[in-house]
Structures are given as C-alpha cells and as structure tokens.
Design a protein around this motif. Sequence first.
Motif, PDB file in Angstrom:
ATOM      1  N   SER A 161      -4.892 -10.861  41.267  1.00 45.24           N
ATOM      2  CA  SER A 161      -3.893 -11.869  40.670  1.00 45.24           C
ATOM      3  C   SER A 161      -4.589 -12.298  39.361  1.00 45.24           C
ATOM      4  O   SER A 161      -5.515 -12.461  39.095  1.00 45.24           O
TER       5      SER A 161
ATOM      6  N   TYR B  49      -3.680 -24.229  47.584  1.00 47.89           N
ATOM      7  CA  TYR B  49      -2.631 -23.207  47.299  1.00 47.89           C
ATOM      8  C   TYR B  49      -3.408 -22.040  46.462  1.00 47.89           C
ATOM      9  O   TYR B  49      -3.305 -20.836  46.797  1.00 47.89           O
TER      10      TYR B  49
ATOM     11  N   ARG C   5      -3.979 -18.142  47.579  1.00 53.27           N
ATOM     12  CA  ARG C   5      -3.230 -17.203  46.553  1.00 53.27           C
ATOM     13  C   ARG C   5      -4.511 -15.969  46.019  1.00 53.27           C
ATOM     14  O   ARG C   5      -4.352 -14.951  46.178  1.00 53.27           O
TER      15      ARG C   5
END
Length: 264
Positions: free
Chosen positions: A169, A158, A162
């Motif tokens: 990010s 995950y 992302r």
Amino acid sequence: MEDMKVIVTMVGQEWASPGSILDLFLESFRNGMGTKPLLNHLLIVALDNKAFEYCKSVHPHCFYLSNSSIRHARNKQLSLPLLKNNFWIEVTELGYSFVYTDADVMWLRNPIPQVDGLKPITVACDVHPGDLQSINNIMDGGFFYVRSNRVTSKYFKYRELRRILYTNSQDQSLCEETVVNRELFKTLELRFTYMERNLYGGFCQQNVNTSTIHTLRANCCDDTESKVHDLKLLLEDWKNFTKKISMEGWSSPFTWRAPSKCKG
C-alpha cells in the motif's frame, strides 16, 4: 506552549549535517517572529545514527527512532513507515499532543495559536474542491497538529494494521489521507480541519503574503541541494524584511528571491 504538547520533526543523514536543511530549519526558529522559545519544545527524531549524532551537536532534544527504541516494535524488524506510525501511537498513548513539521518547512511566525485546539487534527493542506480525489491537486504544507485522545490513537493503529495487511500500500501523508480517505475519518468519528490557506505556503505557490505567512515549505524542489540553496535565500530575505519592519514600521510590498533553483 501548554504542558504535554510537543513539536516534532524527522530527519535522516541527508538533511542533517553542517549547512544542511536541519541547520536552516533551526535558524528559522531563531529568527522567526515569536518562534525562538518554541525550540525548548522541539523534538528532532533522527532516522539513522549519523543524523542522531549530528542532531546532538546542534539541539538538546534528539531521539533516535529505531526498532529497539519503540515499545511496539521491540523484538521485530519494522519498515520505516511502520516504525514512524508506531512512534505516533506511543506519543498519543503517552498523552502528548503534537505538532508535526517537515524539516524543510521554515517557521517564520508561530503557527500554533492558529491551530483549532477543539479539533483532534488540524492539517496544512490546500485542497482543490473541484477534484478532491486527485492527489496531484493537493498542496501539502508539511505541517499538522494531532490532539492526544482515544480516537487519534485508534486512527494511527488503523494505519498500522492497514500497512501490515497490505504491504504494497502507498504511504500517504496525513494531508492526502484527509482527502482520499474521508470515509475512514467519518467512520472513526475523527474530526479534522484545514488551516487557513494564507497562513502557510511553499515554493510551488507563486504569491506569498508576507503580512500573514507563518510557515513556508521548500516544495517543488528536485534535490536537496536546490532546497538548501533556496531556503538560504528565503531566510536571508526574511531577516531583511523583519529588520525593515522593526526600523521603519510597515514597509512597501516585499519581493522574495526564492525559489531560484526550485521550480516555483
């Protein structure tokens, strides 16, 4: 240690040279209580070629983390955060549970028996309950344990997705993620636990209990030179402390000289 469990740290060339943080990290294992045998289970992951060459001169278990060395990364150029995350995916998929420790964390006692082996993740993270969403209020001990299973592997996948989808990010530590992304852990049904606060510490912390401390991190330092200076003081004081214990039994309260150059 059990089979299929390893200790991992990661260093670049700034922390891997004669008299460097890596040297002090290894010295802490040699002089800690019950930590010397753990060197056989320690894998040092080098983040560049110079760190890899130096690692091979001081430790038998070294791995050069590059795009060509990671199965998921071959034939494509990944950023360092993605490369690290792909490394964790491969480790867990190979069935290895691992303890990760930053190299500026000194191992004064063996913390592994204190890990909750029933929980997939154990992290040294001091959270201020009054302000769970503030990263500034988190004391990250630079230490965590991940048990290899389907859910932990899914978690690292995950994180990979992302970062690919949201290239800008922020790269959060696992400690920070357990605080700000609690809903994610709940969705994945991924249980985690925090280590007992008296087992780890750092230079940001004013009082360290020598009778319980297991790991101590050189945080609150502005530069590598300050880290090295204060970690040398720390290890010298620890050697004197343990020598007094062996010669005299339990002694009077102990005073640390570090931090000196770090903020503390």
